[in-house]
Design an enzyme around this catalytic site. Sequence first.
Site, PDB file in Angstrom:
ATOM      1  N   HIS A 102       0.818  -1.220   0.000  1.00 45.67           N
ATOM      2  CA  HIS A 102       0.000   0.000   0.000  1.00 45.67           C
ATOM      3  C   HIS A 102       0.848   1.265   0.000  1.00 45.67           C
ATOM      4  O   HIS A 102       0.322   2.352  -0.226  1.00 45.67           O
ATOM      5  CB  HIS A 102      -0.926   0.006   1.215  1.00 45.67           C
ATOM      6  CG  HIS A 102      -2.006  -1.036   1.136  1.00 45.67           C
ATOM      7  ND1 HIS A 102      -3.335  -0.725   0.977  1.00 45.67           N
ATOM      8  CD2 HIS A 102      -1.956  -2.382   1.170  1.00 45.67           C
ATOM      9  CE1 HIS A 102      -4.050  -1.841   0.926  1.00 45.67           C
ATOM     10  NE2 HIS A 102      -3.231  -2.858   1.052  1.00 45.67           N
TER      11      HIS A 102
ATOM     12  N   ASP B 260       3.722   9.736  -0.757  1.00 47.68           N
ATOM     13  CA  ASP B 260       2.527   8.989  -0.365  1.00 47.68           C
ATOM     14  C   ASP B 260       2.235   7.939  -1.432  1.00 47.68           C
ATOM     15  O   ASP B 260       2.240   8.263  -2.631  1.00 47.68           O
ATOM     16  CB  ASP B 260       1.335   9.955  -0.258  1.00 47.68           C
ATOM     17  CG  ASP B 260       0.295   9.490   0.753  1.00 47.68           C
ATOM     18  OD1 ASP B 260       0.201   8.277   0.975  1.00 47.68           O
ATOM     19  OD2 ASP B 260      -0.419  10.347   1.305  1.00 47.68           O
TER      20      ASP B 260
HETATM   21  O1  F6P Z   1      -0.933   3.249   4.573  1.00 45.65           O
HETATM   22  C1  F6P Z   1      -0.282   2.292   5.289  1.00 45.65           C
HETATM   23  C2  F6P Z   1      -0.950   2.003   6.609  1.00 45.65           C
HETATM   24  O2  F6P Z   1      -0.250   1.007   7.307  1.00 45.65           O
HETATM   25  C3  F6P Z   1      -2.383   1.572   6.450  1.00 45.65           C
HETATM   26  O3  F6P Z   1      -2.485   0.213   6.198  1.00 45.65           O
HETATM   27  C4  F6P Z   1      -2.994   2.014   7.723  1.00 45.65           C
HETATM   28  O4  F6P Z   1      -4.342   2.301   7.615  1.00 45.65           O
HETATM   29  C5  F6P Z   1      -2.246   3.282   8.053  1.00 45.65           C
HETATM   30  O5  F6P Z   1      -1.006   3.160   7.425  1.00 45.65           O
HETATM   31  C6  F6P Z   1      -2.139   3.499   9.544  1.00 45.65           C
HETATM   32  O6  F6P Z   1      -1.256   2.569  10.055  1.00 45.65           O
HETATM   33  P1  F6P Z   1      -1.236   1.936  11.494  1.00 45.65           P
HETATM   34  O7  F6P Z   1      -1.657   0.521  11.327  1.00 45.65           O
HETATM   35  O8  F6P Z   1       0.187   2.068  11.909  1.00 45.65           O
HETATM   36  O9  F6P Z   1      -2.172   2.720  12.377  1.00 45.65           O
END
Ligand code: F6P
Length: 495
Positions: free
Chosen positions: A177, A389
């Site tokens: 992602h 990003d």
């Molecule tokens: O964009 C990457 C990501 O790990 C997403 O999967 C997730 O929603 C966001 O960042 C927030 O991450 P965390 O799991 O560290 O709260």
Amino acid sequence: MSLMTENGVAAAEPGGGGHNFVVVASRLPVDRVEEPDGGTSWRPSPGGLVTALEPVMREAGGTWIGWSGDAGPAPGPFEAQGLHLVGMGLSEQEVRNFYEGFCNATLWPLYHDVIASPQFHRHWWDAYVAVNQRFAQAAAEQAAQGATVWVHDYQLQLVPRMLREQRADVRIGFFNHIPFPGYEIFAQLPWRRQVVEGLLGADLLGFQRRADATNALRACRRAAGLTTRGTTVRVGGPAGIRDVQAAAFPISIDSAGLSQIAAREDVRKRAREIREALGQPEIVLLGVDRLDYTKGILHRLNAYGELLNEGRLGPPQAVLVQVASPSRERVEAYRTLREEVEQTVSRINGQHAEVGSTPVHYLHQSYPREEMAALYLAADVMLVTPLRDGMNLVAKEYVACRNDESGALVLSEFTGAADEFGGAFLVNPHDIEGMKDTIMRATAVKPAEARRRMRSMRRRVREHDVARWAASFLSTLDGTSVAAGADAGRDASTY
Ligand code: F6P
């Protein structure tokens, strides 16, 4: 030979853990809620991924393996929101070494072009290996014979290989992602070969942008000494030679669902209330981010602060609303960022506020979808200015909510969304003068031009929604659509 369901998932022979479709992600699609009686319940966590995968999960009898976000023992398999979920436990030490350490203080900064310095610690790596092994084990237990397993994101890059070693019968997809960095940066990772080999346990590697897929293919050549042809990597192993595909599948949102929320009368009323509460300015600027150093919040605030200093923008004519949702609060770089952002907001407000008129409305909170939709409706100009990003779904959410085709999007070139949104006002967030001028252009755009720009972005987001993203990935994984390797780095969702 596999039998395809409507959503592109192969219907497998029953066996193993009995699930034909297994999602493996670091997070569960639900959040734990402590009830007043001391019990626990689960409420859906906001996010497009579960919206996209829910129909596939239901149709294929799927399960979702993930962590609840709290330290402690595994909640074990349970049903919530009609989905079969397998909760993984992380000890307090694993939260520190795996989640806060290797995931968010090593890989996150490394994969975002070293905006912050990545830290390399061997005991963090050991925790990453151990946790990935547990997720792989859980997937091996849950998957039916011949199942499709879809592994998500940088937290779980070793799972594909670990799973393949146990279950050669399953089809494995991996989607990253976040960005995949250029090799000169990736090469800093002391465990670069192991990470590449971990990923290559998959049959299909998906990335947000072509550039990410190209970077990953280069890493396969340089870190693991493998040969690539177009977007195919040839991998040899005890079970013979396999071809792994790497391609771009830009993720999206539930555009129709969000557009419907934005059309609701209660949400539109709330948007009017927000504008009233802000003092009915002519222009509402909006930023919505996780409080993360990749998001360029300080650069944005500095640009806005200078526009105020120069008298080019500011209350009562214009105000900025900055939502910064709390994130990874125990990681040092995030604590420092919060202090810097809050000092900058105070400085700007201290200099420019008057009684009853505040230039920056800073909200360090998370909001439900309805309130977010109302904020998007209330905003004339959306500022999305990350330094790096993978995609940026906030940009897509803003566009999906603008049902009347008004509004303007100022968008960083360094987001995946910039590849898709020709109608945005593109900026380099490091170029403060350029960003200031572009913000001014966006605030002054003529309604006809704004409509033309917004219409093209809305078409893109409507046609390329998250369901299409999931279907495109899964059908490519099943090998039934045009092979991902047909054209190096091509956007597979356009097939
Ligand atoms: O964009 C990457 C990501 O790990 C997403 O999967 C997730 O929603 C966001 O960042 C927030 O991450 P965390 O799991 O560290 O709260």
